[in-house]
Design a protein around this motif. Structure first.
Motif, PDB file in Angstrom:
ATOM      1  N   GLY A 344       0.903  -1.089  -0.059  1.00  0.00           N
ATOM      2  CA  GLY A 344      -0.226  -0.204  -0.101  1.00  0.00           C
ATOM      3  C   GLY A 344       0.894   1.347  -0.055  1.00  0.00           C
ATOM      4  O   GLY A 344       2.206   1.233  -0.096  1.00  0.00           O
ATOM      5  N   LYS A 345      -0.120   2.567   0.143  1.00  0.00           N
ATOM      6  CA  LYS A 345       0.728   3.675  -0.142  1.00  0.00           C
ATOM      7  C   LYS A 345      -0.031   4.663   0.660  1.00  0.00           C
ATOM      8  O   LYS A 345      -1.286   5.046   0.392  1.00  0.00           O
ATOM      9  CB  LYS A 345       1.081   4.073  -1.554  1.00  0.00           C
ATOM     10  CG  LYS A 345       1.921   5.501  -1.792  1.00  0.00           C
ATOM     11  CD  LYS A 345       2.219   5.536  -3.246  1.00  0.00           C
ATOM     12  CE  LYS A 345       3.051   6.768  -3.358  1.00  0.00           C
ATOM     13  NZ  LYS A 345       3.648   7.040  -4.764  1.00  0.00           N
ATOM     14  N   SER A 346       0.645   5.380   1.409  1.00  0.00           N
ATOM     15  CA  SER A 346      -0.218   6.507   2.315  1.00  0.00           C
ATOM     16  C   SER A 346      -0.486   7.709   1.719  1.00  0.00           C
ATOM     17  O   SER A 346       0.250   8.184   0.608  1.00  0.00           O
ATOM     18  CB  SER A 346       0.560   6.737   3.489  1.00  0.00           C
ATOM     19  OG  SER A 346       1.574   7.368   3.341  1.00  0.00           O
ATOM     20  N   LYS A 347      -1.276   8.465   1.953  1.00  0.00           N
ATOM     21  CA  LYS A 347      -1.478   9.796   1.425  1.00  0.00           C
ATOM     22  C   LYS A 347      -0.167  10.833   1.311  1.00  0.00           C
ATOM     23  O   LYS A 347      -0.110  11.502   0.401  1.00  0.00           O
ATOM     24  CB  LYS A 347      -2.647  10.568   2.137  1.00  0.00           C
ATOM     25  CG  LYS A 347      -3.007  11.778   1.765  1.00  0.00           C
ATOM     26  CD  LYS A 347      -3.986  12.551   2.373  1.00  0.00           C
ATOM     27  CE  LYS A 347      -4.561  13.827   1.973  1.00  0.00           C
ATOM     28  NZ  LYS A 347      -5.763  14.493   2.561  1.00  0.00           N
ATOM     29  N   LYS A 348       0.687  10.402   2.272  1.00  0.00           N
ATOM     30  CA  LYS A 348       1.875  11.243   2.286  1.00  0.00           C
ATOM     31  C   LYS A 348       3.083  10.739   1.358  1.00  0.00           C
ATOM     32  O   LYS A 348       4.206  11.254   1.484  1.00  0.00           O
ATOM     33  CB  LYS A 348       2.229  11.435   3.787  1.00  0.00           C
ATOM     34  CG  LYS A 348       1.398  12.239   4.505  1.00  0.00           C
ATOM     35  CD  LYS A 348       1.894  12.461   6.037  1.00  0.00           C
ATOM     36  CE  LYS A 348       0.998  12.998   6.928  1.00  0.00           C
ATOM     37  NZ  LYS A 348       1.415  13.765   8.243  1.00  0.00           N
ATOM     38  N   GLY A 349       2.683   9.540   0.623  1.00  0.00           N
ATOM     39  CA  GLY A 349       3.677   8.999  -0.411  1.00  0.00           C
ATOM     40  C   GLY A 349       4.601   8.180   0.103  1.00  0.00           C
ATOM     41  O   GLY A 349       5.720   7.624  -0.341  1.00  0.00           O
ATOM     42  N   LEU A 350       4.329   7.552   1.394  1.00  0.00           N
ATOM     43  CA  LEU A 350       4.868   6.276   1.917  1.00  0.00           C
ATOM     44  C   LEU A 350       4.418   4.978   1.469  1.00  0.00           C
ATOM     45  O   LEU A 350       3.363   4.676   1.748  1.00  0.00           O
ATOM     46  CB  LEU A 350       5.019   6.269   3.592  1.00  0.00           C
ATOM     47  CG  LEU A 350       5.832   5.293   4.080  1.00  0.00           C
ATOM     48  CD1 LEU A 350       7.138   5.498   3.958  1.00  0.00           C
ATOM     49  CD2 LEU A 350       5.118   5.254   5.684  1.00  0.00           C
ATOM     50  N   SER A 351       5.251   4.392   0.442  1.00  0.00           N
ATOM     51  CA  SER A 351       5.024   2.955   0.263  1.00  0.00           C
ATOM     52  C   SER A 351       5.517   1.787   0.955  1.00  0.00           C
ATOM     53  O   SER A 351       6.388   2.039   1.112  1.00  0.00           O
ATOM     54  CB  SER A 351       5.491   2.774  -1.436  1.00  0.00           C
ATOM     55  OG  SER A 351       4.683   3.748  -2.306  1.00  0.00           O
ATOM     56  N   ILE A 352       4.869   0.779   1.092  1.00  0.00           N
ATOM     57  CA  ILE A 352       5.066  -0.211   2.208  1.00  0.00           C
ATOM     58  C   ILE A 352       5.124  -1.513   1.415  1.00  0.00           C
ATOM     59  O   ILE A 352       3.711  -1.706   1.077  1.00  0.00           O
ATOM     60  CB  ILE A 352       4.581  -0.233   3.671  1.00  0.00           C
ATOM     61  CG1 ILE A 352       5.051   1.200   4.231  1.00  0.00           C
ATOM     62  CG2 ILE A 352       5.005  -1.530   4.353  1.00  0.00           C
ATOM     63  CD1 ILE A 352       4.399   1.224   5.600  1.00  0.00           C
ATOM     64  N   GLY A 353       5.868  -2.419   1.329  1.00  0.00           N
ATOM     65  CA  GLY A 353       5.664  -3.709   0.890  1.00  0.00           C
ATOM     66  C   GLY A 353       6.161  -4.753   1.614  1.00  0.00           C
ATOM     67  O   GLY A 353       7.345  -4.757   1.994  1.00  0.00           O
ATOM     68  N   PHE A 354       5.376  -5.809   2.193  1.00  0.00           N
ATOM     69  CA  PHE A 354       6.045  -6.865   3.121  1.00  0.00           C
ATOM     70  C   PHE A 354       5.550  -8.330   2.506  1.00  0.00           C
ATOM     71  O   PHE A 354       4.086  -8.176   2.298  1.00  0.00           O
ATOM     72  CB  PHE A 354       5.728  -6.528   4.493  1.00  0.00           C
ATOM     73  CG  PHE A 354       5.976  -7.848   5.396  1.00  0.00           C
ATOM     74  CD1 PHE A 354       7.238  -7.829   5.893  1.00  0.00           C
ATOM     75  CD2 PHE A 354       5.052  -8.610   5.701  1.00  0.00           C
ATOM     76  CE1 PHE A 354       7.635  -8.959   6.686  1.00  0.00           C
ATOM     77  CE2 PHE A 354       5.313  -9.864   6.643  1.00  0.00           C
ATOM     78  CZ  PHE A 354       6.574  -9.859   7.098  1.00  0.00           C
TER      79      PHE A 354
END
Length: 839
Positions: A344-354
């Motif tokens: 996913g990706k937050s509104k502030k542009g932080l993408s996380i993958g696990f």
């Protein structure tokens, strides 16, 4: 053009109370009162000109869905190209909509539909990259009306399939496009220039979407199957399976995917390849769970990947030897017990993958006349991947990192050759400026592999490392090591849009870097510099529709500074107004000092080569489409040469049926081909090369019949045959000498009982197995598919496999190729049922 590209175009969606019926006709009341927008402009072939045909789009929504209607008028309706094909395959006339629901100017979700009603969906990843493996659950229908001189498309996209941040009003990037196949014309609602360095940052704006359901649903996809293997060596011919795939929306922008006991029996087989070099063959991922969302976990540099999902569920690592009269039963692939993935990706542009996955320990069973013995073939193994990226400066700057680990539970001495654990980590940085015309991309990563002395010794001796090379002062083989560590990286940058483009790069891998437990690494121990210059013209001129010319230069060294190869090349492409095109390639390779040919032996010099190719393709919008070409490589030794001849055919027999084939015939004469190692009288190792005369014939056939976009029968077959004969054997004397007479010592060999006995003089003789070979393989899949409701599918699958490798030589490649069809085969029949639902 710049005026249209920089225009701030907006569209306001209207909320509806009564949902339209999705049938492609656009005759519901809500479409009559919708805001139809016809402000389209041509992207190609005449960029920024008025389109040849009128297109109108309207967008509606309610709390659960986004509705898109498109009217595609055509003044020659008899020639609307309505062609059924596989999902995610562009074919015929098309329309599409892309939504930057993250509003990050980098990523977007795209939903396209062909005039025949087939769906295409993809994710934009930034720059010009896209992930076609992303498959959402949505509806798209079309209707072709020759009487009304138009075709229409109607889409229903659940908000649950998009990812967006909570807000009172959603403001997203918007791109709508139409493609007219017979004219090769693409029209845009908001122009994205054909030479733009990226796409999403140029989108228009979609607003007015309010009070929608941002609550994420739970989606479940259970399956059940039964498999019958009538002539398998496995003990049980009937197998029954069940499992579950799922998707849980944690928030509107983060999703968990999971799978329990997955099955991929409907997946197409890998192509057959026989390689005479030491490099591992890279196969594309085709399994749905590992494809979807894999873009978030992507960390690629050159040919290498920190995460190569094909490692999960690979073939068991240990296969016991057999004595006469014994048979072996073992699984083709390691069982995946389960896997979980967060993206996913937050509104502030932080993408996380696990992602975490667990694979089972596997056993190989050897059956004797009155015995049955089990051997450990693969240990219980856990794979973990983590990825994080943060956007800055409106998506023009991205900083990221990645970590992977593999842990094996090795409790059997047979498996001590495997590493017990591995850990890799990497950082990456991308910055764009001047409207993304210029960029710099930097990556650096490191690895540490641990295991027994046997495991690390095997790793040092493996083809990606070759620490045992006797002439490499920067390498040292250490049999007592219990870990191997190294690092690598790359820096790349330049100008990537406009008529003239220039990109330079430098990359490196230290000798100890190893990514292959969970990644893919082509080779360690190198330094590489490259420059690419490109001149591109997209405006029609004379008989040409568009053309480009690319010049490249590359130089490679070992990490110790040994020159290994230099090359300069050119590639010209022309597309004509009749939609035929031609590719022309010319390359010169020189200063070739091969560190891999002798399988851990000394470096081997090879004479420079010329490499030329021509490939011609006909008009792809016709029912009969062909492509044909020839590539020829010639060495300055006037002996080594290779020719590769390719013929491609696609024949569309109406809207529903197509036949395609690709056939490649290759001849290869290599004067410097490794043949084997021998033990010399002084106990030194001798390296034998020979002249290999190889012929390869491979063909790929596809037959596809579509009753509807949801009901189809697809057949894939790939026969492969390769034969090789060795002659002119020589022992390597001074491998890096440019003088052939000094480089090799000619040897005479006598062949008896498939073993060569070589004699150099009265006191020097040695033996080696005959390296001649005869290889044939055949893989085929027949898949009958019925998607009876969105996301729910019934499959019937027949897989057939033939594989046979023999020592010796048959001079007729035609006979070997023909023998494939009468050879003994392994057959697997499967029925599979999947059912999608949400909670």
């Amino acid at each position: 053009m710049n005026q249209f590209a920089s225009e701030n175009k907006t569209y306001s969606a209207l909320k509806v109370q009564d949902r339209p019926r999705i049938d492609g006709s656009l005759d519901d009341a809500c479409w009559i009162t919708a805001n139809w927008d016809d402000r389209f402009i041509q992207q190609q072939p005449l960029q920024a000109e008025k389109p040849s045909q009128i297109t109108k789009v309207a967008i509606l929504f309610d709390a659960e869905y986004l509705y898109v209607g498109v009217k595609c008028y055509d003044n020659d309706p008899e020639h609307i190209r309505s062609i059924l094909s596989r999902r995610d395959e562009y074919s015929g006339d098309m329309v599409g909509i892309a939504l930057d629901s993250y509003a990050d100017n980098r990523t977007a979700f795209e939903f396209d539909v062909t005039a025949a009603g087939q769906k295409i969906d993809l994710m934009h990843l930034g720059a010009q990259e896209a992930d076609y493996n992303w498959d959402a659950i949505w509806e798209g229908k079309t209707n072709v009306s020759i009487e009304d001189s138009l075709w229409t498309a109607e889409l229903r996209i659940p908000f649950s399939q998009l990812r967006f941040a909570k807000a009172d009003e959603q403001v997203w990037g918007l791109h709508v496009w139409r493609y007219i196949d017979r004219l090769d014309e693409e029209d845009h609602w908001k122009l994205i220039p054909v030479d733009a360095p990226a796409t999403v940052y140029l989108f228009g704006e979609l607003n007015g979407i309010k009070d929608i359901n941002s609550k994420r649903k739970v989606e479940l996809l259970p399956y059940g199957n039964v498999k019958y293997s009538p002539n398998t060596e496995l003990k049980e011919k009937w197998k029954y399976g069940a499992g579950l795939d799922g998707k849980i929306g944690l928030t509107s922008d983060f999703t968990v995917d999971f799978t329990i006991n997955p099955d991929f029996g409907q997946v197409e087989a890998d192509p057959s390849i026989l390689t005479l070099n030491t490099y591992e063959v890279f196969y594309d991922e085709k399994r749905p769970f590992f494809l979807e969302g894999n873009n978030v976990l992507n960390y690629a540099t050159g040919r290498d990947l920190l995460f190569y999902s094909r490692r999960i569920g690979h073939a068991p690592s240990y296969e016991p030897d057999l004595n006469d009269g014994e048979t072996l039963s073992m699984p083709d692939n390691t069982s995946i017990l389960g896997a979980i993935k967060l993206t996913g990706k937050s509104k502030k542009g932080l993408s996380i993958g696990f992602m975490n996955s667990l694979t089972a320990n596997e056993t190989a069973t050897v059956y004797g006349e009155n015995s049955e013995t089990d051997y450990a073939a693969e240990p219980l193994t856990n794979y973990l991947v983590g990825r994080i990226k943060k956007d800055f400066n409106k998506g023009n700057t991205v900083l990221g990192g990645m970590i992977t680990s593999v842990n094996r539970n090795i409790n059997d001495s047979l498996l001590n050759f495997l590493p017990s654990s591995s850990l890799t980590g990497g950082l990456d940085f991308v910055h764009n400026w001047k409207k993304r015309k210029y960029f710099v991309d930097m990556k650096t990563f490191a690895s540490n592999v641990k295991g027994s002395e046997d495991a690390i010794s095997s790793l040092q001796l493996a083809s990606q490392h070759y620490f045992q090379r006797p002439d490499a002062d920067h390498l040292e083989y250490d049999a007592s090591k219990t870990n191997l560590a190294g690092h690598g990286g790359a820096i790349k940058g330049g100008k990537r849009s406009g008529k003239f483009r220039a990109i330079g790069s430098f990359s490196w891998r230290s000798p100890g870097i190893d990514l292959n437990d969970i990644g893919y690494m082509y080779q360690a121990d190198f330094l590489e510099e490259s420059v690419e210059l490109k001149y591109l013209v997209n405006k029609p001129k004379g008989i040409m529709r568009n053309y480009w010319l690319r010049l490249t230069q590359t130089a490679d060294w070992s990490y110790g500074g040994e020159m290994t190869k230099q090359e300069i090349g050119s590639h010209a492409y022309v597309r004509f107004k009749n939609l035929w095109n031609v590719h022309l390639n010319l390359e010169r390779d020189y200063d070739i000092f091969d560190t891999r040919e002798l399988r851990g032996g000394p470096i081997l010099y090879k004479e420079p080569t010329w490499d030329g190719e021509i490939f011609i393709q006909s008009n792809g919008s016709k029912n009969l489409f062909t492509g044909f070409g020839s590539r020829y490589i010639a060495g300055d030794d006037h002996i080594s040469k290779r020719s590769i001849n390719t013929f491609y055919l696609l024949w569309r027999l109406g809207k529903n049926l197509s036949i395609s084939s690709k056939t490649i015939y290759q001849t290869n004469v290599d004067y410097h081909q490794y043949a084997g190692k021998v033990k010399l009288p002084d106990s030194e190792v001798g390296y034998i090369v020979g002249q290999v005369n190889q012929k390869t014939l491979v063909s790929t056939l596809r037959l596809e019949y579509f009753i509807t976009p949801e009901v189809s029968i697809q057949y894939y077959a790939s026969p492969y045959a390769s034969i090789g004969q060795y002659e002119n054997f020589r022992r390597v004397n001074v491998g890096d000498s440019r003088n052939l007479d000094e480089r090799y010592i000619p040897i005479a060999g006598v062949l008896a009982d498939d073993i060569y006995t070589f004699t150099e003089d009265e006191s020097t003789s040695y033996r080696m197995y005959n390296p001649d070979f005869n290889f044939k393989e055949f893989n085929s899949n027949l898949v009958a598919r019925w998607e009876f409701r969105a996301g729910s599918t019934f499959y019937f699958v027949w897989n057939r496999t033939v594989s046979d490798y023999q020592r010796g030589y048959d001079p007729s490649i035609g006979n070997v190729f023909g023998d494939i069809f009468g050879a003994e085969s392994q057959n697997v029949f499967m029925l599979k049922f999947t059912y999608w639902f949400s909670l």
